[in-house]
Write an enzyme that holds these catalytic residues in place. Structure first.
Site, PDB file in Angstrom:
ATOM      1  N   LYS A 200       0.840  -1.217   0.000  1.00  0.00           N
ATOM      2  CA  LYS A 200       0.000   0.000   0.000  1.00  0.00           C
ATOM      3  C   LYS A 200       0.866   1.255   0.000  1.00  0.00           C
ATOM      4  CE  LYS A 200       0.613   0.912   4.565  1.00  0.00           C
ATOM      5  NZ  LYS A 200       1.114   2.150   5.210  1.00  0.00           N
ATOM      6  N   THR A 257      -3.438   5.643   3.799  1.00  0.00           N
ATOM      7  CA  THR A 257      -2.124   6.057   3.317  1.00  0.00           C
ATOM      8  C   THR A 257      -2.209   6.790   1.987  1.00  0.00           C
ATOM      9  OG1 THR A 257      -1.319   4.033   4.384  1.00  0.00           O
ATOM     10  CG2 THR A 257       0.241   5.233   3.028  1.00  0.00           C
TER      11      THR A 257
END
Length: 344
Positions: A200, A257
Protein backbone atom coordinates in the site's frame (compact mmCIF):
# COMPACT_ATOMS: atom_id res chain seq x y z
CA UNK A 1 5.13 -18.40 26.14
CA UNK A 2 3.10 -16.13 28.39
CA UNK A 3 -0.61 -16.05 27.59
CA UNK A 4 -1.98 -13.73 30.29
CA UNK A 5 -1.39 -9.99 30.44
CA UNK A 6 -0.72 -8.01 33.59
CA UNK A 7 0.63 -4.46 33.33
CA UNK A 8 2.67 -5.02 36.50
CA UNK A 9 4.39 -8.24 35.46
CA UNK A 10 4.37 -8.41 31.65
CA UNK A 11 7.76 -7.28 30.37
CA UNK A 12 8.12 -5.45 27.06
CA UNK A 13 10.99 -4.26 24.90
CA UNK A 14 10.58 -1.96 21.91
CA UNK A 15 13.24 -1.70 19.21
CA UNK A 16 13.11 1.52 17.20
CA UNK A 17 12.27 5.09 18.18
CA UNK A 18 10.97 6.69 15.03
CA UNK A 19 7.52 8.26 15.13
CA UNK A 20 5.67 4.93 15.01
CA UNK A 21 7.96 3.14 17.44
CA UNK A 22 7.73 5.99 19.92
CA UNK A 23 3.94 6.25 19.60
CA UNK A 24 3.47 2.53 20.25
CA UNK A 25 6.01 2.39 23.07
CA UNK A 26 4.36 5.35 24.76
CA UNK A 27 0.89 3.85 24.31
CA UNK A 28 2.06 0.78 26.24
CA UNK A 29 3.80 2.88 28.87
CA UNK A 30 0.74 5.07 29.40
CA UNK A 31 -1.29 1.89 29.80
CA UNK A 32 0.97 0.99 32.73
CA UNK A 33 3.62 -1.36 31.33
CA UNK A 34 7.27 -0.71 32.15
CA UNK A 35 8.69 -0.43 28.62
CA UNK A 36 12.37 -0.68 27.75
CA UNK A 37 12.88 1.25 24.51
CA UNK A 38 15.97 1.02 22.31
CA UNK A 39 16.85 4.33 20.67
CA UNK A 40 19.46 4.43 17.91
CA UNK A 41 20.32 8.13 17.92
CA UNK A 42 22.15 9.33 21.05
CA UNK A 43 20.68 12.82 20.80
CA UNK A 44 17.14 11.42 20.56
CA UNK A 45 17.73 9.22 23.60
CA UNK A 46 18.97 12.27 25.52
CA UNK A 47 15.86 14.24 24.57
CA UNK A 48 13.61 11.43 25.68
CA UNK A 49 15.39 11.06 29.00
CA UNK A 50 15.83 14.72 29.85
CA UNK A 51 12.78 16.35 28.25
CA UNK A 52 10.43 13.36 28.09
CA UNK A 53 9.84 14.07 24.41
CA UNK A 54 11.09 12.69 21.10
CA UNK A 55 11.49 16.09 19.50
CA UNK A 56 12.94 14.74 16.27
CA UNK A 57 10.36 12.12 15.37
CA UNK A 58 7.28 12.77 17.53
CA UNK A 59 7.38 16.38 18.72
CA UNK A 60 4.75 17.72 21.07
CA UNK A 61 3.99 14.41 22.78
CA UNK A 62 4.92 14.02 26.45
CA UNK A 63 6.36 10.59 27.16
CA UNK A 64 5.25 8.48 30.11
CA UNK A 65 7.63 7.93 33.01
CA UNK A 66 7.07 4.20 32.41
CA UNK A 67 9.01 4.52 29.12
CA UNK A 68 12.71 3.84 29.60
CA UNK A 69 14.91 4.87 26.64
CA UNK A 70 18.16 2.96 26.28
CA UNK A 71 21.11 2.61 23.94
CA UNK A 72 21.75 -0.98 25.07
CA UNK A 73 20.01 -3.12 22.46
CA UNK A 74 20.61 -6.48 24.11
CA UNK A 75 19.27 -5.42 27.50
CA UNK A 76 16.11 -4.02 25.90
CA UNK A 77 15.16 -7.38 24.35
CA UNK A 78 16.59 -9.84 26.89
CA UNK A 79 14.13 -11.74 29.06
CA UNK A 80 11.03 -10.00 27.73
CA UNK A 81 7.55 -11.46 27.33
CA UNK A 82 7.11 -9.39 24.17
CA UNK A 83 9.57 -7.64 21.87
CA UNK A 84 8.14 -5.11 19.42
CA UNK A 85 10.29 -4.36 16.36
CA UNK A 86 9.59 -0.97 14.75
CA UNK A 87 12.71 -0.29 12.70
CA UNK A 88 12.78 0.87 9.06
CA UNK A 89 12.51 -2.28 6.97
CA UNK A 90 15.89 -1.83 5.28
CA UNK A 91 17.74 -1.87 8.64
CA UNK A 92 15.67 -4.53 10.40
CA UNK A 93 18.00 -7.39 9.49
CA UNK A 94 21.23 -5.79 10.66
CA UNK A 95 19.61 -4.38 13.79
CA UNK A 96 18.08 -7.65 14.97
CA UNK A 97 21.21 -9.60 14.01
CA UNK A 98 22.90 -7.67 16.81
CA UNK A 99 20.46 -8.78 19.48
CA UNK A 100 18.58 -11.82 18.19
CA UNK A 101 20.59 -14.20 20.34
CA UNK A 102 19.37 -12.36 23.46
CA UNK A 103 15.67 -12.87 22.68
CA UNK A 104 14.36 -15.71 24.82
CA UNK A 105 12.64 -18.88 23.58
CA UNK A 106 9.29 -17.85 25.06
CA UNK A 107 9.28 -14.25 23.85
CA UNK A 108 6.52 -13.21 21.45
CA UNK A 109 8.11 -11.11 18.69
CA UNK A 110 5.88 -8.52 17.02
CA UNK A 111 6.75 -6.62 13.87
CA UNK A 112 5.23 -3.20 13.28
CA UNK A 113 7.59 -2.42 10.38
CA UNK A 114 6.09 -2.26 6.90
CA UNK A 115 8.28 -3.28 4.00
CA UNK A 116 9.77 -6.00 1.82
CA UNK A 117 13.51 -6.57 1.89
CA UNK A 118 15.18 -5.65 -1.40
CA UNK A 119 17.72 -8.47 -1.54
CA UNK A 120 15.63 -11.42 -0.37
CA UNK A 121 12.03 -10.24 -1.05
CA UNK A 122 11.18 -11.36 2.48
CA UNK A 123 8.57 -9.58 4.55
CA UNK A 124 9.71 -8.50 8.01
CA UNK A 125 8.45 -11.64 9.74
CA UNK A 126 10.56 -13.64 7.31
CA UNK A 127 13.60 -11.53 8.16
CA UNK A 128 12.99 -11.94 11.89
CA UNK A 129 12.61 -15.70 11.50
CA UNK A 130 16.00 -15.82 9.80
CA UNK A 131 17.96 -13.73 12.29
CA UNK A 132 16.47 -14.70 15.65
CA UNK A 133 17.84 -18.14 16.62
CA UNK A 134 15.13 -20.67 17.37
CA UNK A 135 12.23 -18.30 16.73
CA UNK A 136 9.19 -20.47 16.03
CA UNK A 137 6.32 -19.42 13.78
CA UNK A 138 3.87 -19.51 16.68
CA UNK A 139 5.76 -16.71 18.45
CA UNK A 140 5.62 -14.29 15.53
CA UNK A 141 3.00 -11.61 15.06
CA UNK A 142 2.43 -8.47 13.01
CA UNK A 143 0.68 -5.28 14.09
CA UNK A 144 -0.82 -3.35 11.19
CA UNK A 145 -3.79 -1.34 10.00
CA UNK A 146 -4.78 2.28 9.29
CA UNK A 147 -2.82 4.18 11.91
CA UNK A 148 -0.82 7.39 11.79
CA UNK A 149 1.66 7.74 14.66
CA UNK A 150 0.70 11.31 15.53
CA UNK A 151 -2.97 10.44 15.90
CA UNK A 152 -2.24 7.37 18.03
CA UNK A 153 0.06 9.45 20.21
CA UNK A 154 -2.77 11.96 20.69
CA UNK A 155 -5.10 9.12 21.68
CA UNK A 156 -7.43 9.54 18.72
CA UNK A 157 -9.66 6.51 18.14
CA UNK A 158 -7.73 4.00 16.03
CA UNK A 159 -8.50 0.43 14.94
CA UNK A 160 -5.78 -2.04 13.93
CA UNK A 161 -5.28 -5.77 13.60
CA UNK A 162 -2.75 -8.29 14.90
CA UNK A 163 -1.87 -11.10 12.52
CA UNK A 164 -0.33 -14.36 13.67
CA UNK A 165 -0.46 -17.96 12.61
CA UNK A 166 -0.94 -18.83 16.29
CA UNK A 167 -4.21 -17.80 17.96
CA UNK A 168 -2.64 -17.65 21.43
CA UNK A 169 0.07 -15.25 20.30
CA UNK A 170 -2.46 -13.09 18.48
CA UNK A 171 -4.71 -12.95 21.55
CA UNK A 172 -1.77 -12.12 23.81
CA UNK A 173 -0.62 -9.22 21.64
CA UNK A 174 -4.22 -8.05 21.28
CA UNK A 175 -4.57 -7.81 25.05
CA UNK A 176 -1.22 -6.06 25.44
CA UNK A 177 -2.12 -3.26 23.04
CA UNK A 178 -5.86 -2.72 23.46
CA UNK A 179 -7.01 0.51 25.11
CA UNK A 180 -10.29 2.47 24.97
CA UNK A 181 -8.86 4.49 22.06
CA UNK A 182 -6.80 1.73 20.38
CA UNK A 183 -9.03 -1.18 19.34
CA UNK A 184 -7.27 -4.35 18.21
CA UNK A 185 -8.68 -7.19 16.10
CA UNK A 186 -6.90 -10.45 15.22
CA UNK A 187 -6.47 -12.39 11.99
CA UNK A 188 -4.57 -15.56 11.13
CA UNK A 189 -3.06 -14.43 7.82
CA UNK A 190 0.48 -13.24 8.54
CA UNK A 191 1.71 -12.96 4.95
CA UNK A 192 -1.47 -11.25 3.75
CA UNK A 193 -1.28 -8.65 6.51
CA UNK A 194 2.36 -7.90 5.75
CA UNK A 195 1.89 -7.64 2.01
CA UNK A 196 -1.07 -5.32 2.47
CA UNK A 197 0.99 -3.14 4.79
CA UNK A 198 4.00 -3.01 2.49
CA UNK A 199 2.52 -2.68 -0.99
CA UNK A 200 0.00 0.00 0.00
CA UNK A 201 2.97 2.33 0.50
CA UNK A 202 3.86 1.93 -3.18
CA UNK A 203 0.28 2.65 -4.21
CA UNK A 204 0.27 5.66 -1.88
CA UNK A 205 3.21 7.13 -3.79
CA UNK A 206 1.15 6.76 -6.97
CA UNK A 207 -1.83 8.44 -5.29
CA UNK A 208 0.43 11.29 -4.27
CA UNK A 209 1.65 11.69 -7.83
CA UNK A 210 -1.97 11.90 -8.98
CA UNK A 211 -2.64 14.65 -6.48
CA UNK A 212 0.59 16.43 -7.37
CA UNK A 213 -0.47 16.49 -11.00
CA UNK A 214 -3.82 17.94 -9.98
CA UNK A 215 -5.83 15.18 -11.65
CA UNK A 216 -8.79 15.12 -9.31
CA UNK A 217 -10.77 12.73 -7.15
CA UNK A 218 -12.02 10.47 -9.96
CA UNK A 219 -8.45 9.58 -10.85
CA UNK A 220 -7.42 9.00 -7.26
CA UNK A 221 -10.42 6.76 -6.55
CA UNK A 222 -9.64 4.65 -9.61
CA UNK A 223 -5.98 4.46 -8.60
CA UNK A 224 -6.82 3.23 -5.10
CA UNK A 225 -9.29 0.65 -6.40
CA UNK A 226 -6.94 -0.77 -9.00
CA UNK A 227 -4.08 -0.59 -6.53
CA UNK A 228 -6.01 -2.87 -4.21
CA UNK A 229 -6.37 -5.33 -7.07
CA UNK A 230 -2.59 -5.41 -7.43
CA UNK A 231 -2.05 -5.96 -3.71
CA UNK A 232 -4.53 -8.82 -3.76
CA UNK A 233 -2.92 -10.41 -6.83
CA UNK A 234 0.49 -10.47 -5.20
CA UNK A 235 -1.02 -11.70 -1.96
CA UNK A 236 -2.75 -14.63 -3.62
CA UNK A 237 0.46 -15.54 -5.43
CA UNK A 238 2.23 -15.59 -2.05
CA UNK A 239 -0.39 -17.72 -0.31
CA UNK A 240 -2.45 -15.02 1.42
CA UNK A 241 -6.17 -15.27 2.17
CA UNK A 242 -8.33 -13.14 -0.19
CA UNK A 243 -10.51 -11.76 2.62
CA UNK A 244 -7.50 -10.17 4.34
CA UNK A 245 -7.43 -7.46 1.70
CA UNK A 246 -11.01 -6.40 2.43
CA UNK A 247 -10.08 -5.63 6.04
CA UNK A 248 -7.94 -3.27 8.10
CA UNK A 249 -4.65 -4.69 6.84
CA UNK A 250 -5.78 -4.26 3.24
CA UNK A 251 -8.27 -1.65 2.09
CA UNK A 252 -8.29 0.13 5.46
CA UNK A 253 -4.57 0.85 5.51
CA UNK A 254 -4.57 1.57 1.76
CA UNK A 255 -7.26 4.25 1.99
CA UNK A 256 -5.55 6.01 4.88
CA UNK A 257 -2.12 6.06 3.32
CA UNK A 258 -3.38 7.15 -0.10
CA UNK A 259 -5.49 10.05 1.20
CA UNK A 260 -4.04 11.24 4.51
CA UNK A 261 -1.87 14.34 4.72
CA UNK A 262 0.26 12.64 7.39
CA UNK A 263 1.36 9.92 4.94
CA UNK A 264 5.04 10.29 4.06
CA UNK A 265 4.58 8.06 1.01
CA UNK A 266 1.69 10.14 -0.32
CA UNK A 267 3.66 13.31 0.39
CA UNK A 268 6.75 12.20 -1.52
CA UNK A 269 4.56 11.10 -4.45
CA UNK A 270 2.78 14.43 -4.47
CA UNK A 271 6.06 16.31 -4.58
CA UNK A 272 7.24 14.14 -7.48
CA UNK A 273 3.98 14.91 -9.27
CA UNK A 274 4.74 18.59 -8.74
CA UNK A 275 8.08 18.19 -10.49
CA UNK A 276 10.61 17.50 -7.73
CA UNK A 277 13.28 14.81 -8.03
CA UNK A 278 13.46 11.79 -5.74
CA UNK A 279 17.12 12.28 -4.80
CA UNK A 280 16.43 15.82 -3.66
CA UNK A 281 13.40 14.77 -1.63
CA UNK A 282 15.28 11.96 0.12
CA UNK A 283 18.10 14.33 1.01
CA UNK A 284 15.60 16.59 2.79
CA UNK A 285 13.81 13.85 4.77
CA UNK A 286 14.83 12.62 8.21
CA UNK A 287 12.03 10.03 8.34
CA UNK A 288 11.65 7.04 6.04
CA UNK A 289 9.08 6.76 3.26
CA UNK A 290 8.96 2.95 3.16
CA UNK A 291 7.32 2.84 -0.27
CA UNK A 292 10.46 4.11 -2.00
CA UNK A 293 12.51 1.03 -1.18
CA UNK A 294 9.52 -1.31 -1.27
CA UNK A 295 8.78 -0.22 -4.85
CA UNK A 296 11.99 -1.93 -5.94
CA UNK A 297 11.12 -5.11 -4.03
CA UNK A 298 7.58 -5.22 -5.41
CA UNK A 299 8.77 -4.64 -8.97
CA UNK A 300 11.28 -7.49 -8.82
CA UNK A 301 9.07 -9.82 -6.79
CA UNK A 302 6.08 -9.38 -9.10
CA UNK A 303 8.24 -10.15 -12.13
CA UNK A 304 9.69 -13.17 -10.35
CA UNK A 305 6.18 -14.43 -9.53
CA UNK A 306 4.70 -13.34 -12.89
CA UNK A 307 2.08 -11.13 -11.21
CA UNK A 308 0.57 -8.29 -13.22
CA UNK A 309 1.04 -5.03 -11.25
CA UNK A 310 1.07 -2.12 -13.73
CA UNK A 311 0.62 0.67 -11.18
CA UNK A 312 3.42 -0.63 -9.00
CA UNK A 313 5.65 -1.00 -12.04
CA UNK A 314 4.86 2.56 -13.09
CA UNK A 315 5.88 3.81 -9.64
CA UNK A 316 9.15 1.91 -9.91
CA UNK A 317 9.94 3.44 -13.29
CA UNK A 318 9.05 6.94 -12.09
CA UNK A 319 11.28 6.56 -9.03
CA UNK A 320 14.23 4.71 -10.50
CA UNK A 321 14.17 5.30 -14.26
CA UNK A 322 13.08 8.95 -14.13
CA UNK A 323 9.93 8.19 -16.15
CA UNK A 324 7.80 11.31 -16.49
CA UNK A 325 4.67 10.90 -14.30
CA UNK A 326 2.39 12.13 -17.09
CA UNK A 327 3.85 9.56 -19.45
CA UNK A 328 3.36 6.86 -16.81
CA UNK A 329 -0.29 7.84 -16.45
CA UNK A 330 -0.82 7.82 -20.22
CA UNK A 331 0.70 4.35 -20.44
CA UNK A 332 -1.64 3.08 -17.71
CA UNK A 333 -4.72 4.65 -19.29
CA UNK A 334 -4.00 3.22 -22.75
CA UNK A 335 -3.26 -0.37 -21.79
CA UNK A 336 -5.22 -3.11 -23.58
CA UNK A 337 -8.88 -3.20 -22.57
CA UNK A 338 -10.10 -6.12 -20.45
CA UNK A 339 -12.71 -7.28 -17.93
CA UNK A 340 -12.52 -5.56 -14.57
CA UNK A 341 -12.56 -8.47 -12.11
CA UNK A 342 -9.95 -11.20 -11.82
CA UNK A 343 -11.21 -14.76 -11.91
CA UNK A 344 -9.96 -15.52 -8.36
Amino acid sequence: MKTTVDVKTTTIGVVGAGSWGTALANLLAVKGFAVDHWVYEAEVKAQMLEKRENQRFLPGVTLSDNLHPSGDLESVVAGKDMVLVVTPSHVTRRTIERCGHAIGPDTVVVSASKGIENQTHLTMSGVLAEVIPGLSADRLAVLTGPSFAKEVARQMATVVTVASNDTNSAAFVQQVFVTPYFRVYTIDDLIGAELGAAVKNVIAIAAGVIDGLGLGLNTRAALITRGLVEIRRLGLAMGAQPRTFTGLAGVGDLILTCTGDLSRNHTIGKQIGEGKKLKDLLAEMHMVAEGVKTARSVYNLSRERDVEMPISHAVYHVLYDDLDPKTALYQLMTRDLKQELDET
